[in-house]
Design an enzyme around this catalytic site. Structure first.
Site, short mmCIF file in Angstrom:
data_model
loop_
_atom_site.label_atom_id
_atom_site.label_comp_id
_atom_site.label_asym_id
_atom_site.label_seq_id
_atom_site.Cartn_x
_atom_site.Cartn_y
_atom_site.Cartn_z
N SER A 157 0.84 -1.20 0.00
CA SER A 157 0.00 0.00 0.00
C SER A 157 0.87 1.25 0.00
O SER A 157 1.94 1.27 0.61
CB SER A 157 -0.93 0.02 1.22
OG SER A 157 -1.72 1.20 1.22
N GLU A 214 -10.31 1.42 3.93
CA GLU A 214 -10.07 2.59 3.07
C GLU A 214 -11.37 3.01 2.38
O GLU A 214 -11.70 4.21 2.34
CB GLU A 214 -9.01 2.23 2.04
CG GLU A 214 -8.67 3.30 1.03
CD GLU A 214 -7.69 2.78 -0.01
OE1 GLU A 214 -7.97 2.93 -1.22
OE2 GLU A 214 -6.64 2.23 0.39
N LYS A 237 -4.28 -7.09 3.56
CA LYS A 237 -4.34 -6.00 2.57
C LYS A 237 -5.78 -5.80 2.09
O LYS A 237 -6.22 -4.65 1.87
CB LYS A 237 -3.43 -6.32 1.39
CG LYS A 237 -3.46 -5.28 0.26
CD LYS A 237 -3.14 -3.87 0.74
CE LYS A 237 -2.78 -2.90 -0.36
NZ LYS A 237 -3.73 -2.78 -1.46
N HIS A 286 -7.44 -3.89 4.76
CA HIS A 286 -6.93 -2.52 4.67
C HIS A 286 -7.73 -1.74 3.62
O HIS A 286 -8.19 -0.62 3.86
CB HIS A 286 -5.44 -2.54 4.31
CG HIS A 286 -4.89 -1.25 3.80
ND1 HIS A 286 -5.15 -0.75 2.54
CD2 HIS A 286 -4.07 -0.33 4.37
CE1 HIS A 286 -4.55 0.40 2.36
NE2 HIS A 286 -3.87 0.67 3.46
N ASN A 287 -7.91 -2.34 2.45
CA ASN A 287 -8.63 -1.66 1.37
C ASN A 287 -10.09 -1.45 1.72
O ASN A 287 -10.68 -0.42 1.36
CB ASN A 287 -8.50 -2.46 0.08
CG ASN A 287 -7.12 -2.34 -0.55
OD1 ASN A 287 -6.17 -1.96 0.12
ND2 ASN A 287 -7.02 -2.65 -1.82
#
Length: 467
Positions: free
Chosen positions: A130, A192, A185, A188-189
């Site tokens: 990222s 986001e 990840k 995480h996205n």
């Protein structure tokens, strides 16, 4: 006799991310070879060639340029291209070699690839990356999962190129086995998605209820970035809002078509949340809001606020609502990580994950230090809002979030994530949810049984008898 120098690391895929990561590795003193099936990409890398950076133009040249055991990073589009690349590599690699997939691969694909390469003795690491193209060059956040032995061999390179926290700690940590790195990840996205949609709704309230100009809103976000709302997304929002348009009068944000794109990681997180039974309501609404932006009919009335507000009070309440809703997005993400860890048998270290995100990545914010502290105090924290700091935030800011939701409804502004954050908080702290009625309905039409709150056991009621 001329001695050929072997490269310490290799990068496959030399578009912006791959090229910048290769340069980052070179800039930190490691020798690196680069390869792409797209010759112009190799040519672009060749402009930087020196004794630590070697462009290669064939699979064989690339593989033969690497010291053993070979260590390489794949930075290409997720999906079938990764499988095709791995099929080619297995023809050329030897047991003990290490392959890292740094793309946004679906964690289910990573699990499959991990097992397939393990059979051939090749170590496979699925690694979330990222930070975008700037982060790739100057320091990304890295989330590697897979073979621990292999990670230990590549960790000196990964730690050198990763972003660093204010304390100088590299934003990379071994996540766990199999596809856990790509899973983290993905989460995480998803967070986001949630925080970006929250910001959009705050922006909508500012311009509609507060009747604020782009310059004013930019100043508000800039000021917020100096305090507890300090984050990369707060910072760039301020910059986006004040950017003038090069092609016409006014601001570029007012000329951008209001249709949001997406690449799939948010969808994947929602799919697995449904499988796990994880209530990621804010993130789910953020994903659906992107879908809705493509499906809207665009022929209704513009939102309009006919009341009066004190702008200073509105700004304060919006800041608090933004902060609390962002905390909900983080809390839901970590709740899904916890549920996934139990489901898939992963031992995840949550303080390290939070620390990995403190610099370099898109969701970096000052709140992550508080999240790290929360999990350091209780590694088995079932919900972030069970931590004293976040519980205090909920008690302190929920009223402001509620008032912002009311103002938005009055103005006709859709607030899927702010509304979901409010409902989530009211749900998790509510000892008297109405799902007792729902379970009664299920037992009525389907004999699905129910539990009682006054005694142990499983029950079924004979709700009706045939005449």
């Amino acid at each position: 006799m001329e001695v050929t120098m072997m490269q310490q690391f290799g990068v496959i895929g030399l578009s912006v991310m791959g090229k910048n990561l290769a340069l980052n590795i070179r800039n930190h003193g490691f020798s690196v070879a680069g390869f792409s099936i797209d010759k112009p990409e190799v040519d672009a890398l060749a402009k930087y060639e020196d004794d630590k950076l070697k462009p290669t133009y064939s699979w064989e040249e690339f593989i033969n340029s690497l010291e053993k055991p070979r260590k390489m990073l794949i930075m290409i589009r997720a999906g079938k291209p990764v499988d095709m690349t791995l099929e080619k590599l297995t023809e050329l690699l030897e047991p003990g070699d290490i392959v890292i997939d740094g793309g946004n691969s679906n964690f289910n694909d990573t699990n499959r690839r991990f097992k397939k390469l393990e059979e051939k003795g090749i170590h496979f690491i699925g690694m979330g990356v990222s930070g975008g193209e700037e982060g790739a060059l100057n320091g990304p956040a890295l989330m590697p999962g897979g073979d621990k032995e292999a990670y230990d061999k590549v960790s000196p390179i990964l730690e050198s190129i990763a972003a660093k926290t204010e304390e100088g700690v590299p934003c990379v940590a071994y996540i766990g086995p199999e596809a856990s790195g790509h899973y983290v990840k993905m989460v995480h996205n998803g967070m986001e998605y949630g925080i970006m949609q929250i910001i959009c709704e705050v922006y909508d309230v500012l311009r509609t209820v507060g009747n604020c100009t782009n310059e004013q809103m930019s100043e508000f976000f800039e000021k917020w970035d100096e305090g507890q709302l300090h984050s990369y997304l707060t910072e760039i929002t301020s910059k986006v809002l004040k950017q003038r348009d090069d092609l016409a009068d006014g601001y570029i944000v007012d000329k951008i078509l209001n249709v949001a794109s997406y690449k799939g990681t948010g969808n994947w997180m929602l799919e697995d949340a449904i499988k796990l039974g994880c209530p990621i309501t804010v993130i789910a609404e953020a994903v659906l809001a992107r879908f809705a932006s493509k499906a809207t009919l665009r022929d209704g009335c513009m939102p309009e606020f006919k009341g009066k507000v004190d702008l200073n009070q509105l700004i304060t309440k919006l800041a608090n609502a933004y902060y609390l809703a962002s905390a909900v997005s983080y809390a839901q993400g970590f709740q899904q990580l916890s549920m996934a860890a139990k489901e898939y048998g992963w031992n995840l270290h949550y303080p390290a994950i939070a620390q990995t995100w403190e610099a370099g990545c898109i969701i970096r914010s000052s709140m992550l230090k508080d999240i790290e502290n929360a999990f350091n105090q209780d590694a088995d924290l079932p919900n972030l809002f069970k931590d004293k700091y976040f519980n205090d935030i909920a008690n302190k800011y929920t009223t402001d979030l509620e008032e912002i939701v009311k103002l938005a409804v009055e103005a006709g502004i859709p607030i899927p994530t702010l509304g979901a954050a409010y409902s989530y908080l009211k749900t998790i702290f509510n000892p008297k949810l109405p799902q007792n009625l729902l379970q009664g309905q299920r037992d009525y039409f389907g004999a699905h049984t129910y539990y009682r709150n006054d005694r142990d056991g499983v029950y079924h009621m004979e709700w009706y008898t045939e005449k």
